[in-house]
Design a protein around this motif. Structure first.
Motif, PDB file in Angstrom:
ATOM      1  N   TRP A   1      -5.385   0.122   1.959  1.00  0.00           N
ATOM      2  CA  TRP A   1      -5.771   1.062   0.920  1.00  0.00           C
ATOM      3  C   TRP A   1      -6.812   2.291   1.820  1.00  0.00           C
ATOM      4  N   ARG A   2      -6.545   3.387   1.697  1.00  0.00           N
ATOM      5  CA  ARG A   2      -7.293   4.464   2.197  1.00  0.00           C
ATOM      6  C   ARG A   2      -7.505   5.729   1.198  1.00  0.00           C
TER       7      ARG A   2
ATOM      8  N   GLY B   1       0.646  -1.347  -0.002  1.00  0.00           N
ATOM      9  CA  GLY B   1      -0.029   0.094  -0.107  1.00  0.00           C
ATOM     10  C   GLY B   1       0.830   1.227  -0.079  1.00  0.00           C
ATOM     11  N   TRP B   2       0.237   2.355  -0.128  1.00  0.00           N
ATOM     12  CA  TRP B   2       1.161   3.795  -0.331  1.00  0.00           C
ATOM     13  C   TRP B   2       1.433   3.988   1.273  1.00  0.00           C
TER      14      TRP B   2
ATOM     15  N   SER C   1      -9.441  -1.914   4.154  1.00  0.00           N
ATOM     16  CA  SER C   1      -9.711  -0.664   3.864  1.00  0.00           C
ATOM     17  C   SER C   1     -10.651  -0.002   4.911  1.00  0.00           C
TER      18      SER C   1
ATOM     19  N   HIS D   1      -4.829   8.515  -0.581  1.00  0.00           N
ATOM     20  CA  HIS D   1      -3.430   8.061  -0.346  1.00  0.00           C
ATOM     21  C   HIS D   1      -3.039   7.700  -1.549  1.00  0.00           C
TER      22      HIS D   1
ATOM     23  N   VAL E   1      -0.581   4.462   4.898  1.00  0.00           N
ATOM     24  CA  VAL E   1      -2.266   4.080   4.929  1.00  0.00           C
ATOM     25  C   VAL E   1      -2.422   2.836   6.087  1.00  0.00           C
TER      26      VAL E   1
END
Length: 174
Positions: A115-116, A11-12, A135, A119, A15
């Motif tokens: 995941w958010r 993920g980024w 999420s 972001h 997050v």
């Protein structure tokens, strides 16, 4: 991959990957699994404190440097993860039952994406190796793959069960 089953948590930045791994370890342990964790970073970090004996060995060209204390052993290998990490993990099947790798988006392992909203785009939209998304968003963005497993950020028990099943499937494939 031979050795213990492994999954990447991707993920980024920001997050909640680290928080998720911190919460998953005790949950998987409660299910009787011995859990290994690998932190993958795309940033350069010194593996050894400047001026330390191990830094001197590394600077001298040692292919493997180990730092052993009564509390445990830390190994560093001067190779990229693709070349060193997978063979190393193969040797730890007698130590751990499952390995969580935080990061390594481009690695060869199956992936769970955290995941958010706000972001970055959903990585699973462009990757077939993402098996599930974790999420706190009420729904995944448009373009999310059909049938993609989804967990809320508070659903650690369900996610641990998912990882346990995945680990068993991977173990039977080896």
């Amino acid at each position: 991959m031979k050795g213990p089953p492994a999954v990447s948590i991707i993920g980024w930045s920001g997050v909640g990957k680290t928080t998720l791994v911190e919460r998953l370890v005790p949950e998987l342990r409660a299910r009787g699994l011995r859990v290994g964790v690998v932190k993958h970073s795309s940033d350069q970090h010194p593996l050894h404190r400047s001026g330390s004996d191990t830094a001197r060995f590394e600077r001298g060209g040692a292919a493997l440097v180990a730092f052993a204390t009564p509390a445990g052993v830390q190994l560093s290998v001067q190779e990229p993860p693709e070349k060193a990490l997978l063979p190393l993990l193969e040797r730890f099947g007698d130590v751990v039952d499952v390995v969580l790798v935080e990061g390594w988006k481009d690695g060869p392992l199956p992936k769970l994406e955290v995941w958010r909203e706000g972001h970055g785009p959903l990585l699973a939209s462009q990757r077939s190796d993402v098996l599930a998304v974790v999420s706190d968003a009420p729904r995944l963005p448009e373009g999310a793959p059909e049938g993609l497993q989804r967990f809320g950020t508070a659903e650690v028990q369900g996610l641990a069960l998912f990882i346990t099943r995945l680990a068993r499937e991977q173990a039977h494939e080896s």
